[in-house]
Design an enzyme around this catalytic site. Sequence first.
Site, PDB file in Angstrom:
ATOM      1  N   LYS A  77       1.038  -1.321  -0.022  1.00 33.10           N
ATOM      2  CA  LYS A  77       0.172   0.033  -0.066  1.00 33.10           C
ATOM      3  C   LYS A  77       1.014   1.253   0.038  1.00 33.10           C
ATOM      4  O   LYS A  77       0.680   2.186  -0.802  1.00 33.10           O
ATOM      5  CB  LYS A  77      -0.970  -0.174   1.284  1.00 33.10           C
ATOM      6  CG  LYS A  77      -1.797   1.196   1.300  1.00 33.10           C
ATOM      7  CD  LYS A  77      -2.788   1.767   0.244  1.00 33.10           C
ATOM      8  CE  LYS A  77      -3.435   2.850   0.257  1.00 33.10           C
ATOM      9  NZ  LYS A  77      -4.050   3.286  -0.831  1.00 33.10           N
ATOM     10  N   ILE A  98       0.909  11.703 -14.855  1.00 38.71           N
ATOM     11  CA  ILE A  98       1.754  12.546 -15.197  1.00 38.71           C
ATOM     12  C   ILE A  98       1.789  13.933 -15.470  1.00 38.71           C
ATOM     13  O   ILE A  98       2.326  14.390 -16.374  1.00 38.71           O
ATOM     14  CB  ILE A  98       2.847  12.018 -16.353  1.00 38.71           C
ATOM     15  CG1 ILE A  98       2.195  11.591 -17.648  1.00 38.71           C
ATOM     16  CG2 ILE A  98       3.351  10.490 -15.917  1.00 38.71           C
ATOM     17  CD1 ILE A  98       3.073  11.176 -18.682  1.00 38.71           C
ATOM     18  N   CYS A 146      -3.956  10.988   1.807  1.00 37.89           N
ATOM     19  CA  CYS A 146      -3.061   9.999   1.828  1.00 37.89           C
ATOM     20  C   CYS A 146      -1.908  10.039   1.300  1.00 37.89           C
ATOM     21  O   CYS A 146      -0.755   9.797   2.043  1.00 37.89           O
ATOM     22  CB  CYS A 146      -3.702   8.949   0.589  1.00 37.89           C
ATOM     23  SG  CYS A 146      -5.303   8.214   1.084  1.00 37.89           S
TER      24      CYS A 146
HETATM   25  N1  LIG Z   1      -9.340   8.247   1.872  1.00 36.35           N
HETATM   26  C1  LIG Z   1      -8.956   7.436   0.810  1.00 36.35           C
HETATM   27  O1  LIG Z   1      -9.010   7.626  -0.362  1.00 36.35           O
HETATM   28  C2  LIG Z   1      -8.083   6.113   1.160  1.00 36.35           C
HETATM   29  C3  LIG Z   1      -7.846   5.210   0.306  1.00 36.35           C
HETATM   30  C4  LIG Z   1      -7.171   4.143   0.779  1.00 36.35           C
HETATM   31  C5  LIG Z   1      -6.873   3.981   2.050  1.00 36.35           C
HETATM   32  N2  LIG Z   1      -7.261   4.953   3.063  1.00 36.35           N
HETATM   33  C6  LIG Z   1      -6.773   4.639   4.308  1.00 36.35           C
HETATM   34  O2  LIG Z   1      -7.906   4.077   5.186  1.00 36.35           O
HETATM   35  C7  LIG Z   1      -8.044   4.410   6.288  1.00 36.35           C
HETATM   36  C8  LIG Z   1      -9.155   5.280   6.531  1.00 36.35           C
HETATM   37  O3  LIG Z   1      -9.225   6.321   5.786  1.00 36.35           O
HETATM   38  P1  LIG Z   1     -10.593   7.353   5.706  1.00 36.35           P
HETATM   39  O4  LIG Z   1     -10.256   8.186   4.409  1.00 36.35           O
HETATM   40  O5  LIG Z   1     -12.008   6.469   5.391  1.00 36.35           O
HETATM   41  O6  LIG Z   1     -10.479   8.052   6.970  1.00 36.35           O
HETATM   42  P2  LIG Z   1     -12.023   8.932   7.477  1.00 36.35           P
HETATM   43  O7  LIG Z   1     -10.939   9.913   8.262  1.00 36.35           O
HETATM   44  O8  LIG Z   1     -12.685   9.411   6.513  1.00 36.35           O
HETATM   45  O9  LIG Z   1     -12.714   8.054   8.348  1.00 36.35           O
HETATM   46  C9  LIG Z   1     -12.362   7.619   9.729  1.00 36.35           C
HETATM   47  C10 LIG Z   1     -13.377   7.257  10.577  1.00 36.35           C
HETATM   48  O10 LIG Z   1     -13.170   6.058  11.495  1.00 36.35           O
HETATM   49  C11 LIG Z   1     -13.948   6.605  12.735  1.00 36.35           C
HETATM   50  N3  LIG Z   1     -13.138   6.144  14.020  1.00 36.35           N
HETATM   51  C12 LIG Z   1     -12.019   6.701  14.460  1.00 36.35           C
HETATM   52  N4  LIG Z   1     -11.865   5.642  15.648  1.00 36.35           N
HETATM   53  C13 LIG Z   1     -12.756   4.836  15.647  1.00 36.35           C
HETATM   54  C14 LIG Z   1     -13.062   3.606  16.488  1.00 36.35           C
HETATM   55  N5  LIG Z   1     -12.358   3.207  17.594  1.00 36.35           N
HETATM   56  N6  LIG Z   1     -14.208   3.077  16.405  1.00 36.35           N
HETATM   57  C15 LIG Z   1     -14.773   3.269  15.173  1.00 36.35           C
HETATM   58  N7  LIG Z   1     -14.883   4.126  14.163  1.00 36.35           N
HETATM   59  C16 LIG Z   1     -13.773   5.037  14.480  1.00 36.35           C
HETATM   60  C17 LIG Z   1     -14.026   8.045  12.590  1.00 36.35           C
HETATM   61  O11 LIG Z   1     -14.900   8.703  13.305  1.00 36.35           O
HETATM   62  C18 LIG Z   1     -14.178   8.346  11.028  1.00 36.35           C
HETATM   63  O12 LIG Z   1     -15.283   8.368  11.056  1.00 36.35           O
HETATM   64  C19 LIG Z   1      -6.668   5.322   6.594  1.00 36.35           C
HETATM   65  O13 LIG Z   1      -5.720   4.624   7.175  1.00 36.35           O
HETATM   66  C20 LIG Z   1      -6.272   5.677   5.256  1.00 36.35           C
HETATM   67  O14 LIG Z   1      -4.846   6.038   5.058  1.00 36.35           O
HETATM   68  C21 LIG Z   1      -7.962   5.973   2.600  1.00 36.35           C
END
Ligand SMILES: NC(=O)c1ccc[n+]([C@@H]2O[C@H](COP(=O)([O-])OP(=O)(O)OC[C@H]3O[C@@H](n4cnc5c(N)ncnc54)[C@H](O)[C@@H]3O)[C@@H](O)[C@H]2O)c1
Length: 446
Positions: free
Chosen positions: A210, A256, A266
């Site tokens: 990742k 690019i 991210c």
């Molecule tokens: N946003 C993207 O495009 C994307 C793509 C691939 C991977 N990721 C990865 O996925 C993960 C999540 O990203 P995201 O953008 O969805 O995050 P986000 O910030 O949009 O959402 C995270 C959610 O988790 C909740 N949360 C926090 N602690 C919690 C707990 N103990 N129990 C239940 N819920 C809880 C928060 O309230 C929030 O709603 C990250 O590690 C990110 O790097 C994100």
Amino acid sequence: MRVTLFGTGYVGLVTGACLAEVGNQVCCVDIDAAKVARLSRGEIPIHEPGLEDLVRANHAAGRLSFTTDAQAGVAHGEILMIAVGTPPDEDGSADLSHVLAVARTIGRHLAGPALVVNKSTVPVGTVALVRETIASELAARGAAIDFDVVSNPEFLKEGDAVKDCMRPDRIVIGADSVDAVERLKRLYAPFNRNRERIVTMDPRSAELTKYAANAMLATKISFMNEMANIAERVGADIEMVRRGIGSDPRIGHHFIYPGAGYGGSCFPKDVQALGHTAREHGYEPRILDAVEAVNRRQKDKLFELIARHFGGRLAGRTIAVWGLAFKPNTDDMREAPSRALLQRLWEAGAQVRAYDPEAMGEARRIFGTRADLTLCDSAQAAVDGADALAVVTEWKAFWSPDFAVLRERLREPVIFDGRNIYDPGQVEAAGLAYYGIGRGRSLRSA
Ligand SMILES: NC(=O)c1ccc[n+]([C@@H]2O[C@H](COP(=O)([O-])OP(=O)(O)OC[C@H]3O[C@@H](n4cnc5c(N)ncnc54)[C@H](O)[C@@H]3O)[C@@H](O)[C@H]2O)c1
């Protein structure tokens, strides 16, 4: 299958909705009570094409539910997915507190065998850490329950998230047991029909995959921005160069595009976190450091073009800004280049009139009310009374403006095209000065 998602952000909500759409019983748990209440009413807190219909339909069909009750969530799922945030810590490393909080919750409430699947982007070794955390909670209450933990990093793109989830390029599964892989293969079968998309490996390799993917994409962007800055100095047009190199299949046309720097939730944090991991293991990540440094500098690029055009005197000037989201088709403004531009403009005493098709609510939340910011209802309204226009996000709605109208409405007819979406000749023929990123013509306009 009965699946529980912890975290209802971009990854958790989209994954939950897509898994429900193909017939699974999905429970989404979040600690944010206001978010859960909104979702239960059918309100979607983020802008993501196609998501609203999917959530509403599956919620109405009884396949998708939302709760703050973590115990109920653990009881619901035979597959427990972790999709909480991993924001950067002060030192740039990934903050694992949310991931480990979910692991503790699982350990505290687990009543029967389950497969724990980590989708959050986490440093190498986190699967092992989650396993230990759950095991120690189980041991503390004297429970002997079978569980496994696997890595299943998420590759969806904001703005295309539903499509990416339904038709992924690949599904990476990092697992130590054949049984875990087989269960996930069954779960993902509806998304894996016309060709094999599943790549299985050990958990540590999956976790690194990742970071390597995001670091490679960020590298492509910073590389092109570096080329653009060289092109500008030598009087070449980076857009010609881009086409010239993209036609080589070893390079390809994707990703690019030079611009105002990468942002989002991210790339910036993942490049930093990977660098931190490298250093922790005694390796100096020179490419990653350069990718980050080039990007930091690039986020100042638009401001520098504007300041240069106005001879460094921006106090009292008004700049129209089109696009606030870090990229089109999202309302996400985390680390968005627009934020760097607005900050620099304000420091220089300029006023900003801004418009974004989806991120106005987010902008209001981030900036609040301030005298030097007017959030406008339309792209046209933003340019009214402005000296110049800066395009920061390449929303489709910005691609074909009436340049004659822009020339009339702008006090000093000049466009700063932070995404190279316009033809400089066409803009200049309409009587406006044009500045792009790395375009030889931008030197002529100067
Ligand atoms: N946003 C993207 O495009 C994307 C793509 C691939 C991977 N990721 C990865 O996925 C993960 C999540 O990203 P995201 O953008 O969805 O995050 P986000 O910030 O949009 O959402 C995270 C959610 O988790 C909740 N949360 C926090 N602690 C919690 C707990 N103990 N129990 C239940 N819920 C809880 C928060 O309230 C929030 O709603 C990250 O590690 C990110 O790097 C994100």
